[in-house]
Write an enzyme that holds these catalytic residues in place. Sequence first.
Site, PDB file in Angstrom:
ATOM      1  N   ASN A  31      26.547  47.325  51.825  1.00 19.76           N
ATOM      2  CA  ASN A  31      27.240  46.049  52.038  1.00 19.76           C
ATOM      3  C   ASN A  31      28.551  46.367  52.745  1.00 19.76           C
ATOM      4  OD1 ASN A  31      28.600  43.642  51.920  1.00 19.76           O
ATOM      5  ND2 ASN A  31      28.827  43.616  49.679  1.00 19.76           N
ATOM      6  N   TRP A  32      28.596  46.016  54.019  1.00 21.03           N
ATOM      7  CA  TRP A  32      29.796  46.345  54.814  1.00 21.03           C
ATOM      8  C   TRP A  32      30.949  45.381  54.561  1.00 21.03           C
ATOM      9  CZ3 TRP A  32      29.690  48.674  60.369  1.00 21.03           C
ATOM     10  CH2 TRP A  32      29.171  49.966  60.312  1.00 21.03           C
ATOM     11  N   LYS A  33      30.700  44.305  53.834  1.00 18.80           N
ATOM     12  CA  LYS A  33      31.761  43.327  53.555  1.00 18.80           C
ATOM     13  C   LYS A  33      32.436  42.908  54.877  1.00 18.80           C
ATOM     14  CE  LYS A  33      32.053  45.237  48.965  1.00 18.80           C
ATOM     15  NZ  LYS A  33      32.799  45.445  47.753  1.00 18.80           N
ATOM     16  N   HIS A  35      27.680  37.390  45.655  1.00 22.57           N
ATOM     17  CA  HIS A  35      28.543  38.556  45.416  1.00 22.57           C
ATOM     18  C   HIS A  35      29.787  38.110  44.655  1.00 22.57           C
ATOM     19  CE1 HIS A  35      31.075  42.044  46.032  1.00 22.57           C
ATOM     20  NE2 HIS A  35      29.982  42.707  46.358  1.00 22.57           N
ATOM     21  N   GLU A  63      32.752  38.829  44.986  1.00 23.50           N
ATOM     22  CA  GLU A  63      33.892  38.492  45.850  1.00 23.50           C
ATOM     23  C   GLU A  63      33.769  37.069  46.369  1.00 23.50           C
ATOM     24  OE1 GLU A  63      33.591  41.908  48.422  1.00 23.50           O
ATOM     25  OE2 GLU A  63      34.199  43.191  46.739  1.00 23.50           O
ATOM     26  N   GLU A  81      26.563  44.244  39.403  1.00 29.27           N
ATOM     27  CA  GLU A  81      27.794  44.864  39.876  1.00 29.27           C
ATOM     28  C   GLU A  81      28.948  44.459  38.962  1.00 29.27           C
ATOM     29  OE1 GLU A  81      27.668  45.696  44.372  1.00 29.27           O
ATOM     30  OE2 GLU A  81      28.040  43.574  44.179  1.00 29.27           O
ATOM     31  N   GLY A 121      34.935  49.010  44.092  1.00 27.22           N
ATOM     32  CA  GLY A 121      36.061  49.528  44.872  1.00 27.22           C
ATOM     33  C   GLY A 121      37.136  50.222  44.052  1.00 27.22           C
ATOM     34  N   SER A 127      31.229  51.256  43.067  1.00 27.14           N
ATOM     35  CA  SER A 127      31.681  52.650  43.189  1.00 27.14           C
ATOM     36  C   SER A 127      30.551  53.666  43.160  1.00 27.14           C
ATOM     37  CB  SER A 127      32.734  52.979  42.117  1.00 27.14           C
ATOM     38  OG  SER A 127      33.891  52.186  42.307  1.00 27.14           O
ATOM     39  N   GLY A 142      29.146  49.604  48.673  1.00 23.00           N
ATOM     40  CA  GLY A 142      30.175  49.100  49.568  1.00 23.00           C
ATOM     41  C   GLY A 142      30.771  50.229  50.389  1.00 23.00           C
ATOM     42  N   GLY A 143      31.892  50.756  49.940  1.00 24.88           N
ATOM     43  CA  GLY A 143      32.657  51.756  50.694  1.00 24.88           C
ATOM     44  C   GLY A 143      31.821  52.917  51.210  1.00 24.88           C
TER      45      GLY A 143
HETATM   46  P1  13P Z   1      31.946  49.646  46.336  1.00 24.28           P
HETATM   47  O1  13P Z   1      30.725  50.518  46.481  1.00 24.28           O
HETATM   48  O2  13P Z   1      32.920  49.821  47.445  1.00 24.28           O
HETATM   49  O3  13P Z   1      32.543  49.766  44.971  1.00 24.28           O
HETATM   50  O4  13P Z   1      31.436  48.130  46.476  1.00 24.28           O
HETATM   51  C1  13P Z   1      30.361  47.712  45.721  1.00 24.28           C
HETATM   52  C2  13P Z   1      29.974  46.372  46.185  1.00 24.28           C
HETATM   53  O5  13P Z   1      30.665  45.394  45.967  1.00 24.28           O
HETATM   54  C3  13P Z   1      28.711  46.269  46.945  1.00 24.28           C
HETATM   55  O6  13P Z   1      28.328  44.936  47.084  1.00 24.28           O
END
Ligand code: 13P
Length: 248
Positions: A8-10, A92, A94, A162, A168, A207, A228-229
């Site tokens: 997920n590149w956000k 998500h 967020e 999640e 993050g 994470s 994510g990251g």
């Molecule tokens: P991180 O892997 O950066 O913690 O993000 C997880 C996430 O929100 C994937 O949707």
Amino acid sequence: MRKYIVGNWKMNGTSADLKEIEAIATMSTSYAVSVDSALCIPATLIDRATSRLPEFNLGGQDCHMNVSGAHTGCVSAVMLSDAGATLTLVGHSERRAGQNESDADIRGKATAAQVVGLKVIICVGETLEERDAGQALDIVLGQVEKSVPDNAASDWLSIAYEPVWAIGTGRIPDDSDVAEMHGAIREQLVGRFGADGNNISILYGGSMNGENAAMLLAIPNVDGGLIGGASLTAAKFEPILAAAAKSC
Ligand code: 13P
């Protein structure tokens, strides 16, 4: 079940990053024998990325529940599909927090995406306050119950657990907490959808990286990861796919 690893590149990525998306797609194909993978990228890049990479699963990160209309700034599931996406995330944390999305909204979005043939990943997760108050299971199972449509089936739906506090932050839950949550989600899916509930992938997100992926993916009912990251470069994403391939 085959492991399903999704990046997920956000809100990261411009045309300069198309090369990295290509690198991720190329790297992922070498694991395709045993691992399913996909990358959810900004909507602005989907058309260009899918034109270059028609064989790789590229998706959106959200969609509107309506097909079209007066919804300034929104992107519909039809538009994602038209741009070449094969999947989308919905719900998500967020978006639940930042855009005030309710479980009913998320259910509508999941249905809209399914109708146009997209695979869907519905995200759920508790906040730290909710976990500390001993409410994590109730909150997450409530989200699954209310945001998963009644016609859910393993050929189009996955769930991503999640924990909000793990996203993050570099923190991950204890193995036993992940096992408990994924087991409870599985039980609810089987209770509601019968045997097919056993085939709905339940991903862990928060994470996950090359160092902890093998441990997380070995936990019962962890059928993959939403990353994510560590999905932003092929170099960081590859060890997660490698761990998934080994865990088969
Ligand atoms: P991180 O892997 O950066 O913690 O993000 C997880 C996430 O929100 C994937 O949707």
